[in-house]
Design a protein around this motif. Sequence first.
Motif, PDB file in Angstrom:
ATOM      1  N   UNK A  88      54.722  59.997  48.915  1.00 40.34           N
ATOM      2  CA  UNK A  88      55.436  58.896  49.582  1.00 40.34           C
ATOM      3  C   UNK A  88      54.983  58.700  51.021  1.00 40.34           C
ATOM      4  N   UNK A  89      54.266  59.656  51.573  1.00 39.62           N
ATOM      5  CA  UNK A  89      53.766  59.515  52.937  1.00 39.62           C
ATOM      6  C   UNK A  89      52.458  58.705  53.003  1.00 39.62           C
ATOM      7  N   UNK A  90      51.911  58.355  51.840  1.00 42.94           N
ATOM      8  CA  UNK A  90      50.690  57.531  51.821  1.00 42.94           C
ATOM      9  C   UNK A  90      50.979  56.176  52.457  1.00 42.94           C
ATOM     10  N   UNK A  91      50.067  55.729  53.290  1.00 46.57           N
ATOM     11  CA  UNK A  91      50.231  54.467  54.017  1.00 46.57           C
ATOM     12  C   UNK A  91      49.371  53.387  53.387  1.00 46.57           C
ATOM     13  N   UNK A  92      49.998  52.268  53.048  1.00 43.64           N
ATOM     14  CA  UNK A  92      49.243  51.123  52.537  1.00 43.64           C
ATOM     15  C   UNK A  92      48.423  50.518  53.669  1.00 43.64           C
ATOM     16  N   UNK A  93      47.112  50.370  53.449  1.00 41.22           N
ATOM     17  CA  UNK A  93      46.223  49.929  54.529  1.00 41.22           C
ATOM     18  C   UNK A  93      45.428  48.675  54.172  1.00 41.22           C
ATOM     19  N   UNK A  94      45.788  48.008  53.064  1.00 42.76           N
ATOM     20  CA  UNK A  94      45.094  46.778  52.708  1.00 42.76           C
ATOM     21  C   UNK A  94      44.469  46.864  51.327  1.00 42.76           C
ATOM     22  N   UNK A  95      43.486  46.008  51.086  1.00 39.55           N
ATOM     23  CA  UNK A  95      42.829  45.941  49.781  1.00 39.55           C
ATOM     24  C   UNK A  95      41.322  45.798  49.956  1.00 39.55           C
ATOM     25  N   UNK A  96      40.610  46.072  48.875  1.00 42.36           N
ATOM     26  CA  UNK A  96      39.227  45.617  48.729  1.00 42.36           C
ATOM     27  C   UNK A  96      39.160  44.894  47.385  1.00 42.36           C
ATOM     28  N   UNK A  97      38.268  43.935  47.297  1.00 46.15           N
ATOM     29  CA  UNK A  97      38.150  43.091  46.110  1.00 46.15           C
ATOM     30  C   UNK A  97      36.686  42.985  45.731  1.00 46.15           C
ATOM     31  N   UNK A  98      36.428  42.878  44.438  1.00 47.25           N
ATOM     32  CA  UNK A  98      35.044  42.658  43.998  1.00 47.25           C
ATOM     33  C   UNK A  98      35.043  41.905  42.668  1.00 47.25           C
ATOM     34  N   UNK A  99      33.878  41.352  42.323  1.00 47.85           N
ATOM     35  CA  UNK A  99      33.713  40.533  41.114  1.00 47.85           C
ATOM     36  C   UNK A  99      32.440  40.992  40.406  1.00 47.85           C
ATOM     37  N   UNK A 100      32.613  41.684  39.288  1.00 50.72           N
ATOM     38  CA  UNK A 100      31.495  42.378  38.648  1.00 50.72           C
ATOM     39  C   UNK A 100      31.337  41.960  37.185  1.00 50.72           C
ATOM     40  N   UNK A 101      30.104  41.697  36.796  1.00 51.92           N
ATOM     41  CA  UNK A 101      29.793  41.493  35.392  1.00 51.92           C
ATOM     42  C   UNK A 101      29.525  42.838  34.731  1.00 51.92           C
ATOM     43  N   UNK A 102      30.033  43.003  33.515  1.00 50.83           N
ATOM     44  CA  UNK A 102      29.818  44.229  32.760  1.00 50.83           C
ATOM     45  C   UNK A 102      29.353  43.862  31.356  1.00 50.83           C
ATOM     46  N   UNK A 103      29.013  44.871  30.571  1.00 52.71           N
ATOM     47  CA  UNK A 103      28.617  44.629  29.187  1.00 52.71           C
ATOM     48  C   UNK A 103      29.751  43.996  28.396  1.00 52.71           C
ATOM     49  N   UNK A 104      31.005  44.289  28.789  1.00 50.31           N
ATOM     50  CA  UNK A 104      32.172  43.763  28.085  1.00 50.31           C
ATOM     51  C   UNK A 104      32.519  42.354  28.512  1.00 50.31           C
ATOM     52  N   UNK A 105      32.312  42.030  29.787  1.00 48.94           N
ATOM     53  CA  UNK A 105      32.683  40.713  30.285  1.00 48.94           C
ATOM     54  C   UNK A 105      32.684  40.682  31.796  1.00 48.94           C
ATOM     55  N   UNK A 106      33.805  40.234  32.361  1.00 52.53           N
ATOM     56  CA  UNK A 106      33.907  39.998  33.806  1.00 52.53           C
ATOM     57  C   UNK A 106      35.071  40.796  34.373  1.00 52.53           C
TER      58      UNK A 106
END
Length: 291
Positions: A183-201
Amino acid sequence: MGFMHHVAACNDHDASGFIPFAIENQPVGRVRPAFAGLLQSWPEIFSTTGQAVALHCRGGGLQERSALVAGVLEQLIAQGALGQFHGERYAAVAEGRGEPLLLIDRAMAPCFGIRAYGQHVNGFVRTGAGLKMWIGRRADDRRHAPGRLDNLAAGGLPYGLSLAENLAKECWEEAGIPAQLARQATSVGTVTYHMDTATGFKPDTLFCYDLELPEEFVPHCMDGEVQSFYLWPVEQVMELVRHSSEFKLNCNLVIIDFLIRHGYIGPEDEEYLALLGALHPSMPPLPRHFL
């Protein structure tokens, strides 16, 4: 190699190879035409054209609609067209993290290009010798990235669990971190990415957390996902990210974000400005004739 190498590897999406996937006239993902072709065998559930795929089963609520789609996927698995289910369900939404329009197994989310969410924890310790980070090495029997380095704790966000509940679960299962410490973990934002894979997107958003740990704490994996842990100086971690592919691919982005926020990658670094934008890219648009 450089930091941007990992960011670019996570953002290799070619939108020209996909068509929209919609539910109730709302776009929620994108699919490859070849996968759309597989869905043509179920016209009572999917409307498929060369321009788009729409889920158009009428009546019923979220659970019934999701069960119909799961039934189609089970048949495709039985035919050998798809791999096995993961066992967790993700929610497909039209925008952000609103009301779910469909629940789908985690392993099948890329088939439909549905945005998935995860949580990654940077565990660190302040010592007399400087800042150190706890790094895990994934077990050799993992389906994804076996034997690669990983964040202290990380996992996808399944339907039905809050962010706080899932964070506590992942911290305990992967590193033996008790709830009161998690519970002491601090939310510090996000990272985002867009990746193609063998299965899809895979359009993924990772919620990032910093967790400062006491020097006497030693992580222990509870579920078999991690085979060992290392407490390394942050400079050593930084050089591994910069010059190797030792980490599970998306974990590099979470660590790069940590290094920027804690001043280890600063304005004097030639990649600094590029990294600031590249960790939060916009969704690549589909070709205009699909919109």
